[in-house]
Design a protein around this motif. Sequence first.
Motif, PDB file in Angstrom:
ATOM      1  N   ALA A 104      28.359  43.939  31.212  1.00 15.77           N
ATOM      2  CA  ALA A 104      29.082  43.760  32.467  1.00 15.77           C
ATOM      3  C   ALA A 104      28.532  44.640  33.591  1.00 15.77           C
ATOM      4  O   ALA A 104      28.131  45.786  33.369  1.00 15.77           O
ATOM      5  CB  ALA A 104      30.564  44.063  32.258  1.00 15.77           C
ATOM      6  N   LEU A 105      28.510  44.087  34.799  1.00 15.43           N
ATOM      7  CA  LEU A 105      28.159  44.868  35.987  1.00 15.43           C
ATOM      8  C   LEU A 105      29.377  45.592  36.518  1.00 15.43           C
ATOM      9  O   LEU A 105      29.283  46.732  36.990  1.00 15.43           O
ATOM     10  CB  LEU A 105      27.601  43.948  37.080  1.00 15.43           C
ATOM     11  CG  LEU A 105      26.326  43.178  36.768  1.00 15.43           C
ATOM     12  CD1 LEU A 105      25.940  42.323  37.960  1.00 15.43           C
ATOM     13  CD2 LEU A 105      25.202  44.136  36.404  1.00 15.43           C
ATOM     14  N   ASN A 106      30.526  44.925  36.453  1.00 12.49           N
ATOM     15  CA  ASN A 106      31.794  45.502  36.891  1.00 12.49           C
ATOM     16  C   ASN A 106      32.866  45.172  35.858  1.00 12.49           C
ATOM     17  O   ASN A 106      32.899  44.049  35.335  1.00 12.49           O
ATOM     18  CB  ASN A 106      32.224  44.927  38.252  1.00 12.49           C
ATOM     19  CG  ASN A 106      31.343  45.406  39.387  1.00 12.49           C
ATOM     20  OD1 ASN A 106      31.474  46.525  39.860  1.00 12.49           O
ATOM     21  ND2 ASN A 106      30.440  44.541  39.840  1.00 12.49           N
ATOM     22  N   LEU A 107      33.734  46.120  35.583  1.00 16.63           N
ATOM     23  CA  LEU A 107      34.832  45.894  34.642  1.00 16.63           C
ATOM     24  C   LEU A 107      36.082  46.564  35.203  1.00 16.63           C
ATOM     25  O   LEU A 107      36.128  47.781  35.372  1.00 16.63           O
ATOM     26  CB  LEU A 107      34.496  46.473  33.270  1.00 16.63           C
ATOM     27  CG  LEU A 107      35.541  46.231  32.165  1.00 16.63           C
ATOM     28  CD1 LEU A 107      35.711  44.735  31.911  1.00 16.63           C
ATOM     29  CD2 LEU A 107      35.123  46.929  30.870  1.00 16.63           C
ATOM     30  N   TYR A 108      37.083  45.735  35.531  1.00 19.26           N
ATOM     31  CA  TYR A 108      38.322  46.226  36.125  1.00 19.26           C
ATOM     32  C   TYR A 108      39.476  46.038  35.145  1.00 19.26           C
ATOM     33  O   TYR A 108      39.585  44.980  34.512  1.00 19.26           O
ATOM     34  CB  TYR A 108      38.654  45.464  37.416  1.00 19.26           C
ATOM     35  CG  TYR A 108      37.585  45.528  38.486  1.00 19.26           C
ATOM     36  CD1 TYR A 108      36.626  46.544  38.506  1.00 19.26           C
ATOM     37  CD2 TYR A 108      37.547  44.570  39.495  1.00 19.26           C
ATOM     38  CE1 TYR A 108      35.663  46.601  39.498  1.00 19.26           C
ATOM     39  CE2 TYR A 108      36.586  44.619  40.493  1.00 19.26           C
ATOM     40  CZ  TYR A 108      35.647  45.636  40.490  1.00 19.26           C
ATOM     41  OH  TYR A 108      34.688  45.684  41.474  1.00 19.26           O
ATOM     42  N   THR A 109      40.350  47.024  35.056  1.00 22.12           N
ATOM     43  CA  THR A 109      41.466  46.969  34.112  1.00 22.12           C
ATOM     44  C   THR A 109      42.743  47.460  34.770  1.00 22.12           C
ATOM     45  O   THR A 109      42.774  48.551  35.360  1.00 22.12           O
ATOM     46  CB  THR A 109      41.176  47.861  32.878  1.00 22.12           C
ATOM     47  OG1 THR A 109      39.978  47.427  32.242  1.00 22.12           O
ATOM     48  CG2 THR A 109      42.329  47.784  31.881  1.00 22.12           C
TER      49      THR A 109
END
Length: 277
Positions: A104-109
């Motif tokens: 992943a380039l970006n991972l938001y949680t």
Amino acid sequence: MTDGIPGGGKPETSDSLKTFGEVVKTFRKRARITQEDFAPLVRYSVPTVASIEQGRRFPPADFVDRAEEALDAFGVIRAAAKHVSRQPGIASWFRHWARLELDALNLYTYENRLVPGLLQTEAYARELFREQRPPLGDDQIEAQLAARLERKRLLTERPNTAYSFIVEQHVLERPTGGVEVMREQIDHILELDAHRNIEIQIMPKARGHHAGLDGPMQLLETPDNRWFAYCEGQESGQFIADSKVVSILQTRYARMRSQALTLEDSRSLLRQMRGAV
């Protein structure tokens, strides 16, 4: 249990992962290449290569292709990869998402139930598994704990991935595992927050309403700039590829980032909470 860890039943076997790892290791040794020399060829860290060879980590697709080419494996590595279908301690509904996380380039949680799996300490995670219902056996707890700790390596092995976490304040005020476990957990979050690629925000209790009240969510951007989402509930998870739905969740997450405390204020609150527990 959050992050795709099954609540009960026998942990899944890892025979296919171990077999794949042995295949890679055999061809690497045949080529007389050390793990240290092999890692740059496949563009992964030495710890990641070691984890794959030991059958502890699912091999990403680009690793398979690069290993095949670097080791001139006659198509054997690609063929072996087709039979890798199980990850120990990872629920079936979470496997696809777990594979996408690796690149992943970006991972938001966003999480409103408990500390996100990627941020959990070993003691915190162990307490969650110990209190699981139906109860887990010791072997099951260790297998699922190992899977969670292995997944956490993403935070340190992928410094070019941007991680964003929004966590409800009450989650960190709940004394899960007791005072010392929570103090260690908050210390760990503060340590991770010091990394340039990790942003952690607290959604304060004083915020009467915000855009995430429909529940936890995760958002992810792949290397080819596609976005996906994942939402999890009791013993199930929903992988979302529909661009319209993903766009809605992106809008909500963006709104939550403005509604949560700033990075500086979140850090300050964490320090206060650390002293209060």
